[in-house]
Write a protein that holds these residues in place. Structure first.
Motif, PDB file in Angstrom:
ATOM      1  N   GLY A 140       6.082   1.247   2.903  1.00  0.00           N
ATOM      2  CA  GLY A 140       5.161   2.352   2.684  1.00  0.00           C
ATOM      3  C   GLY A 140       3.806   1.893   2.206  1.00  0.00           C
ATOM      4  O   GLY A 140       2.761   2.403   2.643  1.00  0.00           O
ATOM      5  N   LEU A 141       3.802   0.900   1.332  1.00  0.00           N
ATOM      6  CA  LEU A 141       2.541   0.373   0.826  1.00  0.00           C
ATOM      7  C   LEU A 141       1.751  -0.327   1.918  1.00  0.00           C
ATOM      8  O   LEU A 141       0.534  -0.139   2.055  1.00  0.00           O
ATOM      9  CB  LEU A 141       2.822  -0.596  -0.333  1.00  0.00           C
ATOM     10  CG  LEU A 141       1.614  -1.169  -1.074  1.00  0.00           C
ATOM     11  CD1 LEU A 141       0.798  -0.046  -1.692  1.00  0.00           C
ATOM     12  CD2 LEU A 141       2.072  -2.144  -2.156  1.00  0.00           C
ATOM     13  N   ALA A 142       2.419  -1.126   2.734  1.00  0.00           N
ATOM     14  CA  ALA A 142       1.734  -1.830   3.822  1.00  0.00           C
ATOM     15  C   ALA A 142       1.239  -0.867   4.895  1.00  0.00           C
ATOM     16  O   ALA A 142       0.263  -1.168   5.593  1.00  0.00           O
ATOM     17  CB  ALA A 142       2.666  -2.864   4.442  1.00  0.00           C
ATOM     18  N   SER A 143       1.898   0.285   5.027  1.00  0.00           N
ATOM     19  CA  SER A 143       1.489   1.253   6.038  1.00  0.00           C
ATOM     20  C   SER A 143       0.245   2.026   5.636  1.00  0.00           C
ATOM     21  O   SER A 143      -0.491   2.510   6.503  1.00  0.00           O
ATOM     22  CB  SER A 143       2.636   2.239   6.316  1.00  0.00           C
ATOM     23  OG  SER A 143       3.778   1.564   6.782  1.00  0.00           O
ATOM     24  N   THR A 144       0.003   2.161   4.338  1.00  0.00           N
ATOM     25  CA  THR A 144      -1.118   2.981   3.873  1.00  0.00           C
ATOM     26  C   THR A 144      -2.317   2.163   3.415  1.00  0.00           C
ATOM     27  O   THR A 144      -3.424   2.689   3.396  1.00  0.00           O
ATOM     28  CB  THR A 144      -0.661   3.876   2.707  1.00  0.00           C
ATOM     29  OG1 THR A 144      -0.082   3.065   1.680  1.00  0.00           O
ATOM     30  CG2 THR A 144       0.369   4.889   3.172  1.00  0.00           C
ATOM     31  N   VAL A 145      -2.108   0.913   3.039  1.00  0.00           N
ATOM     32  CA  VAL A 145      -3.245   0.075   2.639  1.00  0.00           C
ATOM     33  C   VAL A 145      -4.010  -0.331   3.897  1.00  0.00           C
ATOM     34  O   VAL A 145      -3.417  -0.882   4.833  1.00  0.00           O
ATOM     35  CB  VAL A 145      -2.772  -1.174   1.871  1.00  0.00           C
ATOM     36  CG1 VAL A 145      -3.947  -2.103   1.563  1.00  0.00           C
ATOM     37  CG2 VAL A 145      -2.075  -0.765   0.586  1.00  0.00           C
ATOM     38  N   ARG A 149      -3.436  -3.697   6.543  1.00  0.00           N
ATOM     39  CA  ARG A 149      -2.145  -4.356   6.339  1.00  0.00           C
ATOM     40  C   ARG A 149      -1.210  -4.048   7.498  1.00  0.00           C
ATOM     41  O   ARG A 149      -1.211  -2.943   8.037  1.00  0.00           O
ATOM     42  CB  ARG A 149      -1.508  -3.914   5.024  1.00  0.00           C
ATOM     43  CG  ARG A 149      -2.351  -4.217   3.816  1.00  0.00           C
ATOM     44  CD  ARG A 149      -2.489  -5.709   3.575  1.00  0.00           C
ATOM     45  NE  ARG A 149      -3.441  -5.955   2.487  1.00  0.00           N
ATOM     46  CZ  ARG A 149      -4.727  -6.207   2.685  1.00  0.00           C
ATOM     47  NH1 ARG A 149      -5.201  -6.269   3.912  1.00  0.00           N
ATOM     48  NH2 ARG A 149      -5.534  -6.410   1.664  1.00  0.00           N
ATOM     49  N   ASN A 150      -0.405  -5.031   7.855  1.00  0.00           N
ATOM     50  CA  ASN A 150       0.585  -4.893   8.917  1.00  0.00           C
ATOM     51  C   ASN A 150       1.956  -4.711   8.277  1.00  0.00           C
ATOM     52  O   ASN A 150       2.413  -5.593   7.546  1.00  0.00           O
ATOM     53  CB  ASN A 150       0.567  -6.140   9.815  1.00  0.00           C
ATOM     54  CG  ASN A 150       1.445  -5.991  11.038  1.00  0.00           C
ATOM     55  OD1 ASN A 150       2.501  -5.386  10.986  1.00  0.00           O
ATOM     56  ND2 ASN A 150       0.993  -6.548  12.153  1.00  0.00           N
ATOM     57  N   PRO A 151       2.634  -3.581   8.537  1.00  0.00           N
ATOM     58  CA  PRO A 151       3.944  -3.370   7.907  1.00  0.00           C
ATOM     59  C   PRO A 151       4.941  -4.482   8.212  1.00  0.00           C
ATOM     60  O   PRO A 151       5.773  -4.821   7.360  1.00  0.00           O
ATOM     61  CB  PRO A 151       4.407  -2.033   8.494  1.00  0.00           C
ATOM     62  CG  PRO A 151       3.147  -1.336   8.882  1.00  0.00           C
ATOM     63  CD  PRO A 151       2.202  -2.431   9.329  1.00  0.00           C
ATOM     64  N   MET A 152       4.875  -5.061   9.417  1.00  0.00           N
ATOM     65  CA  MET A 152       5.822  -6.110   9.777  1.00  0.00           C
ATOM     66  C   MET A 152       5.531  -7.400   9.021  1.00  0.00           C
ATOM     67  O   MET A 152       6.446  -8.090   8.557  1.00  0.00           O
ATOM     68  CB  MET A 152       5.753  -6.370  11.288  1.00  0.00           C
ATOM     69  CG  MET A 152       6.857  -7.287  11.791  1.00  0.00           C
ATOM     70  SD  MET A 152       8.484  -6.538  11.553  1.00  0.00           S
ATOM     71  CE  MET A 152       9.546  -7.911  11.954  1.00  0.00           C
ATOM     72  N   ILE A 153       4.259  -7.730   8.863  1.00  0.00           N
ATOM     73  CA  ILE A 153       3.883  -8.985   8.209  1.00  0.00           C
ATOM     74  C   ILE A 153       3.816  -8.826   6.690  1.00  0.00           C
ATOM     75  O   ILE A 153       4.307  -9.669   5.940  1.00  0.00           O
ATOM     76  CB  ILE A 153       2.531  -9.488   8.755  1.00  0.00           C
ATOM     77  CG1 ILE A 153       2.643  -9.768  10.253  1.00  0.00           C
ATOM     78  CG2 ILE A 153       2.073 -10.739   8.001  1.00  0.00           C
ATOM     79  CD1 ILE A 153       1.324 -10.180  10.891  1.00  0.00           C
ATOM     80  N   ASP A 154       3.198  -7.742   6.240  1.00  0.00           N
ATOM     81  CA  ASP A 154       2.958  -7.554   4.814  1.00  0.00           C
ATOM     82  C   ASP A 154       4.001  -6.672   4.140  1.00  0.00           C
ATOM     83  O   ASP A 154       4.164  -6.729   2.919  1.00  0.00           O
ATOM     84  CB  ASP A 154       1.576  -6.932   4.600  1.00  0.00           C
ATOM     85  CG  ASP A 154       0.461  -7.794   5.160  1.00  0.00           C
ATOM     86  OD1 ASP A 154       0.449  -8.993   4.847  1.00  0.00           O
ATOM     87  OD2 ASP A 154      -0.387  -7.271   5.906  1.00  0.00           O
ATOM     88  N   GLY A 155       4.694  -5.811   4.919  1.00  0.00           N
ATOM     89  CA  GLY A 155       5.622  -4.872   4.306  1.00  0.00           C
ATOM     90  C   GLY A 155       6.867  -5.516   3.749  1.00  0.00           C
ATOM     91  O   GLY A 155       7.377  -5.107   2.701  1.00  0.00           O
ATOM     92  N   PHE A 156       7.371  -6.523   4.434  1.00  0.00           N
ATOM     93  CA  PHE A 156       8.560  -7.219   3.957  1.00  0.00           C
ATOM     94  C   PHE A 156       8.159  -8.364   3.019  1.00  0.00           C
ATOM     95  O   PHE A 156       7.034  -8.836   3.050  1.00  0.00           O
ATOM     96  CB  PHE A 156       9.362  -7.763   5.133  1.00  0.00           C
ATOM     97  CG  PHE A 156       9.958  -6.690   6.008  1.00  0.00           C
ATOM     98  CD1 PHE A 156      11.133  -6.060   5.641  1.00  0.00           C
ATOM     99  CD2 PHE A 156       9.326  -6.297   7.178  1.00  0.00           C
ATOM    100  CE1 PHE A 156      11.680  -5.070   6.436  1.00  0.00           C
ATOM    101  CE2 PHE A 156       9.869  -5.311   7.987  1.00  0.00           C
ATOM    102  CZ  PHE A 156      11.048  -4.692   7.610  1.00  0.00           C
ATOM    103  N   GLY A 157       9.086  -8.791   2.223  1.00  0.00           N
ATOM    104  CA  GLY A 157       8.811  -9.885   1.292  1.00  0.00           C
ATOM    105  C   GLY A 157       9.038  -9.514  -0.157  1.00  0.00           C
ATOM    106  O   GLY A 157       9.163 -10.397  -1.014  1.00  0.00           O
TER     107      GLY A 157
END
Length: 269
Positions: free
Chosen positions: A212-217, A220-228
């Motif tokens: 959710g954070l990677a989708s709204t910032v 940011r790419n949810p696939m690259i930045d969302g996981f981790g």
């Protein structure tokens, strides 16, 4: 209301997952060890409880925890909620504007870890094996603080867009250094504590928060930045548990030194 069809399908799925474990245990018990069960009725009743408990737990995750985590993540990371005044002025969002996200990440990481059944089981066993030297609540709080700090730092990384490997490498460098100085009694337990935190309670909300954070910032790419975020939740408990042991060891030594000093003064008098 949950329909009987959903409950039945979840129950069958749980039975299929538990069946291989049951076959392996029964095979070793009756074929390799060649010994009967001490309390077969009690074991059977406990097995039924496990199946029903897992089924209800999975239903609770699907109908409550998953949707709640996703909803909270999307609402807290909405730019309209974060900084209306910056949007009205046409200014770019700053990392500090996501303070509600950091607070949510910290508290949700702490609370979900405290509620982890796997952590509770490990803490109880560690207390029993160590003869009470390792506190159940002390270990749980130390692990929960590590998860909370790790998830908060992971959310900050998503907001600022830093590469994840810098944080992970730096974290494991700290772990390696701590390993040489932490008490040997706690080091293996600290490494195991990183694994028990990424279980069925913590993972759904943490993963939803990261995506959710990677989708709204912006950018940011949810696939690259969302996981981790799960990696942070696994790494930082190792640091916090060994740090907890080091602090406890230092306080005990300080207390012993103080007692010895008092005894020396009494003997001198």
């Amino acid at each position: 209301m949950i329909s009987f069809t959903i409950f039945y399908s979840t129950l069958i799925s749980t039975l299929q997952d538990v069946f291989p474990i049951s076959v392996i245990i029964a095979g070793f018990q009756f074929v390799i060890l060649r010994k009967p069960l001490a309390n077969p009725v009690r074991v059977l009743v406990g097995f039924v409880y496990v199946i029903l408990g897992l089924t209800l737990f999975l239903l609770g995750l699907e109908f409550a925890l998953f949707p709640l985590g996703k909803t909270m993540a999307m609402q807290l990371t909405s730019p309209d909620l974060l900084t209306e005044y910056r949007i009205s002025l046409g200014e770019k969002l700053q990392w500090i504007d996501y303070y509600w996200v950091y607070l949510f990440a910290f508290f949700i990481g702490f609370s979900t870890t405290i509620a982890e059944p796997s952590l509770i089981a490990v803490a109880i066993k560690a207390n029993q094996v160590s003869g009470g030297a390792i506190s159940v609540n002390g270990l749980r709080v130390a692990v929960a603080l590590g998860v909370a700090i790790g998830i908060t730092l992971g959310c900050y990384r998503i907001v600022v867009g830093d590469p994840i490997h810098y944080y992970i490498i730096a974290g494991y460098v700290v772990v390696v250094i701590q390993t040489f100085f932490a008490p040997q009694l706690i080091t293996p337990l600290a490494y195991d504590s990183g694994g028990v935190t990424t279980s069925t309670v913590t993972v759904p909300i943490v993963a939803a928060l990261g995506l959710g954070l990677a989708s709204t910032v912006p950018g940011r790419n949810p696939m690259i930045d969302g996981f981790g975020l799960i990696a942070f939740a696994s790494l930082f408990p190792i640091i916090s548990v060994m740090g907890y042991a080091q602090i406890t060891q230092w306080l005990n030594r300080k207390s012993e030194c103080t007692d010895e000093t008092i005894k020396e003064k009494d003997n001198a008098v």
